[in-house]
Design a protein around this motif. Structure first.
Motif, PDB file in Angstrom:
ATOM      1  N   VAL A 203       0.870  -1.175   0.000  1.00 32.11           N
ATOM      2  CA  VAL A 203       0.000   0.000   0.000  1.00 32.11           C
ATOM      3  C   VAL A 203       0.904   1.220   0.000  1.00 32.11           C
ATOM      4  O   VAL A 203       1.705   1.403   0.926  1.00 32.11           O
ATOM      5  N   GLY A 205       1.494   5.413  -0.144  1.00 28.74           N
ATOM      6  CA  GLY A 205       0.800   6.611   0.303  1.00 28.74           C
ATOM      7  C   GLY A 205       1.487   7.878  -0.125  1.00 28.74           C
ATOM      8  O   GLY A 205       2.516   7.865  -0.818  1.00 28.74           O
ATOM      9  N   GLU A 231      -3.249   4.230  -0.796  1.00 26.43           N
ATOM     10  CA  GLU A 231      -3.928   4.424   0.489  1.00 26.43           C
ATOM     11  C   GLU A 231      -5.294   5.085   0.305  1.00 26.43           C
ATOM     12  O   GLU A 231      -5.500   5.845  -0.650  1.00 26.43           O
ATOM     13  N   ALA A 269       2.443  -1.208   4.239  1.00 29.92           N
ATOM     14  CA  ALA A 269       2.146   0.169   3.857  1.00 29.92           C
ATOM     15  C   ALA A 269       3.439   0.970   3.852  1.00 29.92           C
ATOM     16  O   ALA A 269       4.267   0.837   4.769  1.00 29.92           O
ATOM     17  N   ALA A 272       2.230   5.734   4.240  1.00 27.70           N
ATOM     18  CA  ALA A 272       0.771   5.858   4.339  1.00 27.70           C
ATOM     19  C   ALA A 272       0.323   5.521   5.746  1.00 27.70           C
ATOM     20  O   ALA A 272       0.911   4.650   6.395  1.00 27.70           O
ATOM     21  N   VAL A 274      -2.066   3.600   8.421  1.00 33.41           N
ATOM     22  CA  VAL A 274      -2.613   2.231   8.378  1.00 33.41           C
ATOM     23  C   VAL A 274      -3.927   2.188   9.134  1.00 33.41           C
ATOM     24  O   VAL A 274      -3.949   2.146  10.342  1.00 33.41           O
ATOM     25  N   LEU A 275      -4.988   2.084   8.410  1.00 31.58           N
ATOM     26  CA  LEU A 275      -5.235   2.550   7.047  1.00 31.58           C
ATOM     27  C   LEU A 275      -6.319   3.593   7.192  1.00 31.58           C
ATOM     28  O   LEU A 275      -7.385   3.299   7.696  1.00 31.58           O
ATOM     29  N   LEU A 294       4.424  -1.444   8.476  1.00 31.30           N
ATOM     30  CA  LEU A 294       4.497  -0.065   8.003  1.00 31.30           C
ATOM     31  C   LEU A 294       5.934   0.401   7.924  1.00 31.30           C
ATOM     32  O   LEU A 294       6.739   0.146   8.822  1.00 31.30           O
ATOM     33  N   THR A 296       7.525   4.249   7.211  1.00 36.63           N
ATOM     34  CA  THR A 296       7.112   5.644   7.047  1.00 36.63           C
ATOM     35  C   THR A 296       8.207   6.564   7.548  1.00 36.63           C
ATOM     36  O   THR A 296       9.079   6.156   8.325  1.00 36.63           O
TER      37      THR A 296
END
Length: 531
Positions: A203, A205, A231, A269, A272, A274-275, A294, A296
């Protein structure tokens, strides 16, 4: 069954406060749908007008007026007018909508940091601990507004009006790791998760919207042979959306989200939340058989993520190392592309998808699409894929009035890049004055305004509630006329042939034009017929 909404209306009736001045949003729909006949709804097209009208009414009637504002955007837009109301000694009770209590901890779309946003101007701010405390909070606010002659705020989550909140899965990662770069140990950890998954998915983002991260994620997806989703409610594209492994945009409803994620045993992800969700629904984000992870560069995003492992690191370097360290597999995934809509039949009105499809066939690949058309956003994503970094830009918070000024700023910052703003007429009205800046400084943006004379997304939300919306249409408003009054050239497009001729003329000029232009395209507010 008597609800909090019923009891709150009774409090207002008791004090003779049966007129509601408002510019509502989705968080206010549960309060307003099927408004009782003895309560009057007054719509204004900007929150300053809402509070200004309420100020005049309160001063003339010498009793508190009722104001309804839409979460952060509404209260923020109204702050100056609330200051005036306080100094004018105008009593009013200001109900400020908030997202559903059930998932506020994860900062869902439209959640607001509301307490204190009005500064020192409110005479009282009530934040009820339970839904059942709302009617009493409104009553206290009425008394405070009368006694101290000013605005008293009551912040009400949208689910309080009808039902109690539901519990959520713990909004925190089981393991949270930080890295200043592509830490080899953490890269191996994430690569091991991907390698050990039988059916992984990615995913992407808004945080992944740069060239190096796009390239790294495309390589990673190719090695995994897996789908890549965007996302929900992403403000920017995190992956090339014309890539054969791009699967589409995740929905903002939990039930549909769980259904989509069910085939995957691991979802990673990148850049992005979650979620991120919109309207609250019961249950977890993903099935119990789907693990979530994730990567990020946003620590706050990681701290509220309900995942097994969250890694905070600079994304370009980390993702490049992850693509290199992840073993390739034989599995391949190719997404099916939604068909382009057929042209309208003779006499059939234009729908938003006709306009978007016509744009898609003509726009250069490096066009920046700045979006603010809530009722058509799903079709825009399907028909106008982001093909280059910063190919899509939207408001991350959801307050209307973003697209027009943002498109101007993008074009000023990247003067050689084509920029097209696609906005609804309701959205455009929030910052229509930005067109003066575009005209005055020669900013060559094409503003495509899908004009249906109403807040179509609000009508849809009210219909989903099963009731009648109290707000009127505003079909008498001419966006093209307003644009011309601000010195910005404008055209009105009323049919498919006119649309195609206009776009054929304009799109070749997108890269080098120095004059803005508003295209007000009349579209139907009715939903598209079934495929």
């Amino acid at each position: 069954m008597r609800t909090v909404r019923d009891a709150a209306f009774d409090v207002l009736r008791r004090h003779g406060m049966t007129r509601i001045f408002a510019n509502p949003g989705s968080t206010e729909v549960p309060l307003l749908t099927d408004l009782p006949g003895d309560l009057e709804f007054v719509l204004a097209l900007h929150e300053g007008s809402v509070v200004g009208a309420a100020t005049g009414w309160a001063l003339v009637r010498d009793r508190p007026a009722v104001v309804l504002l839409h979460t952060t955007a509404g209260l923020g837009n109204a702050a100056g007018a609330l200051a005036t109301a306080r100094v004018n000694r105008a009593p009013m009770v200001v109900l400020v909508g908030q997202q559903d209590r059930g998932h506020l901890a994860q900062e869902p779309f439209l959640a607001g940091r509301l307490d204190g946003l009005g500064g020192d101007y409110p005479v009282r701010t009530e934040t009820p601990v339970r839904a059942q405390d709302v009617p009493g909070a409104i009553g206290r606010a009425v008394h405070a507004a009368r006694r101290e002659r000013g605005p008293a705020l009551v912040i009400v989550p949208m689910d309080d009006w009808g039902r109690p909140a539901e519990d959520l899965p713990v909004p925190a990662p089981a393991e949270l790791r930080h890295s200043t770069g592509a830490d080899p140990h953490l890269v191996e950890r994430v690569a091991g998760l991907l390698a050990g998954a039988g059916s992984p998915a990615l995913v992407a983002g808004a945080g992944a919207d740069d060239r190096r991260t796009w390239d790294a994620l495309a390589t990673l997806a190719g090695r995994l042979g897996c789908p890549v989703w965007q996302e929900p409610f992403g403000a920017r594209a995190g992956f090339p959306q014309d890539h054969p492994q791009f699967a589409g945009h995740l929905p903002a409803g939990r039930a549909e989200l769980r259904e989509i994620l069910a085939p995957y045993d691991l979802v990673l992800a990148v850049g992005a939340p979650v979620l991120r969700q919109y309207g609250y629904q019961d249950g977890p984000l993903a099935p119990a058989t789907t693990r979530l992870a994730l990567v990020t560069d946003d620590p706050a995003e990681a701290e509220r993520a309900p995942v097994g492992l969250a890694v905070v690191a600079p994304l370009p370097g980390f993702c490049a190392a992850l693509a290199e360290r992840t073993p390739a597999r034989a599995a391949t995934f190719a997404a099916a592309r939604p068909p382009s809509p057929a042209p309208p039949a003779p006499g059939e009105p234009l729908r938003p998808e006709h306009v978007l499809a016509a744009l898609a066939r003509r726009m250069p690949a490096d066009t920046v699409v700045v979006e603010e058309t809530p009722s058509s956003r799903t079709r825009l994503h399907e028909l106008l894929p982001a093909r280059e970094p910063l190919g899509f830009l939207s408001a991350a918070m959801g307050g209307l009035g973003f697209a027009l000024p943002a498109a101007i700023g993008v074009r000023m910052g990247a003067p050689g890049r084509p920029v097209v703003a696609v906005a609804g007429d309701g959205s455009a009205l929030y910052q229509i004055q930005a067109l003066w800046t575009a005209a005055h400084y020669g900013v060559g943006v094409i503003f495509v305004v899908l004009a249906n004379g109403r807040y179509a997304i609000m009508d849809q939300l009210a219909a989903e509630q099963g009731g009648k919306a109290p707000w009127p249409a505003f079909t008498e408003v001419s966006v093209a006329g307003l644009a011309r009054s601000l010195g910005c050239p404008a055209r009105t497009v009323t049919g498919h042939g006119d649309l195609l001729r206009t776009l054929d003329e304009l799109t070749p000029t997108l890269g080098n034009r120095t004059e803005p232009l508003v295209l007000e395209v009349a579209v139907t507010a009715d939903p598209a017929p079934p495929a």
